[in-house]
Write a protein that holds these residues in place. Structure first.
Motif, mmCIF file in Angstrom:
data_model
loop_
_atom_site.group_PDB
_atom_site.id
_atom_site.type_symbol
_atom_site.label_atom_id
_atom_site.label_comp_id
_atom_site.label_asym_id
_atom_site.label_seq_id
_atom_site.Cartn_x
_atom_site.Cartn_y
_atom_site.Cartn_z
ATOM 1 N N TYR A 158 0.924 -1.147 0.078
ATOM 2 C CA TYR A 158 -0.140 -0.097 -0.067
ATOM 3 C C TYR A 158 0.977 1.216 -0.233
ATOM 4 O O TYR A 158 2.105 1.294 0.247
ATOM 5 C CB TYR A 158 -1.015 -0.042 1.277
ATOM 6 N N ILE A 159 0.480 2.490 -0.427
ATOM 7 C CA ILE A 159 0.782 3.549 -0.303
ATOM 8 C C ILE A 159 -0.049 4.765 0.378
ATOM 9 O O ILE A 159 -1.375 4.369 0.090
ATOM 10 C CB ILE A 159 1.415 4.042 -1.626
ATOM 11 N N LYS A 160 0.221 5.726 1.133
ATOM 12 C CA LYS A 160 -0.394 6.812 1.686
ATOM 13 C C LYS A 160 0.128 7.998 0.702
ATOM 14 O O LYS A 160 1.488 8.243 0.588
ATOM 15 C CB LYS A 160 -0.033 7.093 2.980
ATOM 16 N N ILE A 161 -0.944 8.617 0.250
ATOM 17 C CA ILE A 161 -0.582 10.003 -0.858
ATOM 18 C C ILE A 161 -0.975 11.125 0.232
ATOM 19 O O ILE A 161 -2.161 11.256 0.654
ATOM 20 C CB ILE A 161 -1.117 9.735 -1.866
ATOM 21 N N TYR A 162 -0.215 11.953 0.643
ATOM 22 C CA TYR A 162 -0.278 13.053 1.698
ATOM 23 C C TYR A 162 -0.629 14.479 0.498
ATOM 24 O O TYR A 162 0.295 14.662 -0.317
ATOM 25 C CB TYR A 162 0.754 13.543 2.468
ATOM 26 N N ILE A 170 -4.394 9.795 1.382
ATOM 27 C CA ILE A 170 -5.259 8.853 0.713
ATOM 28 C C ILE A 170 -4.478 7.376 0.627
ATOM 29 O O ILE A 170 -3.375 7.561 0.252
ATOM 30 C CB ILE A 170 -5.285 9.359 -0.892
ATOM 31 N N LEU A 171 -5.119 6.530 1.065
ATOM 32 C CA LEU A 171 -4.667 4.904 1.375
ATOM 33 C C LEU A 171 -5.025 4.265 0.120
ATOM 34 O O LEU A 171 -6.320 4.063 -0.241
ATOM 35 C CB LEU A 171 -5.027 4.416 2.575
ATOM 36 N N THR A 172 -4.179 3.733 -0.650
ATOM 37 C CA THR A 172 -4.385 2.780 -1.819
ATOM 38 C C THR A 172 -3.578 1.824 -2.015
ATOM 39 O O THR A 172 -2.290 1.948 -1.620
ATOM 40 C CB THR A 172 -4.650 3.866 -3.153
ATOM 41 N N ARG A 173 -3.970 0.549 -2.412
ATOM 42 C CA ARG A 173 -3.068 -0.542 -2.620
ATOM 43 C C ARG A 173 -2.372 -0.231 -4.422
ATOM 44 O O ARG A 173 -3.052 -0.345 -5.131
ATOM 45 C CB ARG A 173 -4.269 -1.785 -3.007
ATOM 46 N N MET A 174 -0.978 -0.036 -3.871
ATOM 47 C CA MET A 174 -0.318 0.087 -5.010
ATOM 48 C C MET A 174 1.328 -0.043 -4.551
ATOM 49 O O MET A 174 1.481 0.795 -3.550
ATOM 50 C CB MET A 174 -0.555 1.653 -5.785
ATOM 51 N N PRO A 175 2.110 -0.601 -5.389
ATOM 52 C CA PRO A 175 3.598 -0.672 -4.960
ATOM 53 C C PRO A 175 4.131 0.769 -5.305
ATOM 54 O O PRO A 175 3.849 1.638 -6.381
ATOM 55 C CB PRO A 175 4.150 -1.553 -5.664
#
Length: 235
Positions: A158-162, A170-175
């Motif tokens: 997952y990644i968190k996009i601030y 924004i939390l989304t499943r993505m490397p």
């Protein structure tokens, strides 16, 4: 969402601007300051998109303060004197509010600023050749504007996009390797295996961290050279 800063020595005007800003969904108040010197520290540490600036203030006038900024944000002048409008437009201000101003007049000035803000974001995406993109958040697709990204944190799959425009990431499943391909390489640097940072949003560089406002993002030894090149591009 535009991040706003108020500079006015009159408490009543500051209160009015604060209340008006809270009523418009595309505005976010960062700070309300009573003089230019107080605001100077804020504008060096925080990304500001729109400045509500009083003209006549003690010690340093609003126009003197604006002239001192190397890369000023968009500005709406707030003044009791119509004659300052022309000088303000020479400094490329967006609009001016003549005290006392109505909510309708305030909304008109802010809408003009928002149109320019959106246009600048679109131009940034077009100039880099990297378009804005959508990510999955639970069962919804959410649009991510590249110019709105502060930094990205990797968490396994997952990644968190601030974002500048939101308090929560924004939390989304993505490397990380996938999100990195979506971003212009000259505009983002890797400071750590788990962090990608927008170069233009960095306000302070420390020994083992870079800062966006008050937020510290770690710099690991493996990626320290990226930060060194940011400070000394020719090295």
């Amino acid at each position: 969402m535009m991040r706003c800063l108020i500079i006015d020595d009159e408490q009543l005007i500051r209160d009015l601007l604060e209340d008006n800003i809270r009523q418009l969904p595309f505005l976010q108040l960062v700070k309300s300051c009573k003089n230019a010197l107080e605001a100077w520290d804020i504008i060096q540490k925080e990304p500001i998109d729109l400045l509500f600036l009083d003209v006549q203030m003690p010690r340093m006038s609003g126009l003197q303060f604006l002239s001192s900024l190397v890369n000023p944000p968009m500005v709406i002048l707030v003044t009791a004197y119509r004659e300052y409008a022309l000088e303000g437009f020479n400094l490329q201000v967006i609009d001016y509010l003549l005290k006392p101003f109505s909510m309708d007049r305030f909304m008109k000035a802010c809408s003009r600023a928002n149109e320019l803000f959106q246009l600048k974001q679109q131009q940034t995406s077009s100039a880099t050749g990297y378009p804005d993109f959508f990510v999955h958040v639970e069962y919804t697709l959410v649009k991510i504007t590249i110019a709105d990204i502060n930094y990205i944190e990797g968490l396994k799959d997952y990644i968190k996009i601030y974002l500048t425009s939101q308090d929560r990431p924004i939390l989304t499943r993505m490397p990380m390797k996938t999100i990195k391909r979506k971003l212009p390489p000259n505009d983002f640097i890797r400071t750590h295996k788990s962090f990608l940072v927008a170069v233009k949003k960095i306000t302070t560089v420390k020994r083992d961290a870079v800062c966006i406002g008050e937020k510290e993002i770690p710099v690991s030894p493996l990626y320290k050279e990226n930060v060194t090149r940011l400070i000394h591009p020719s090295s």
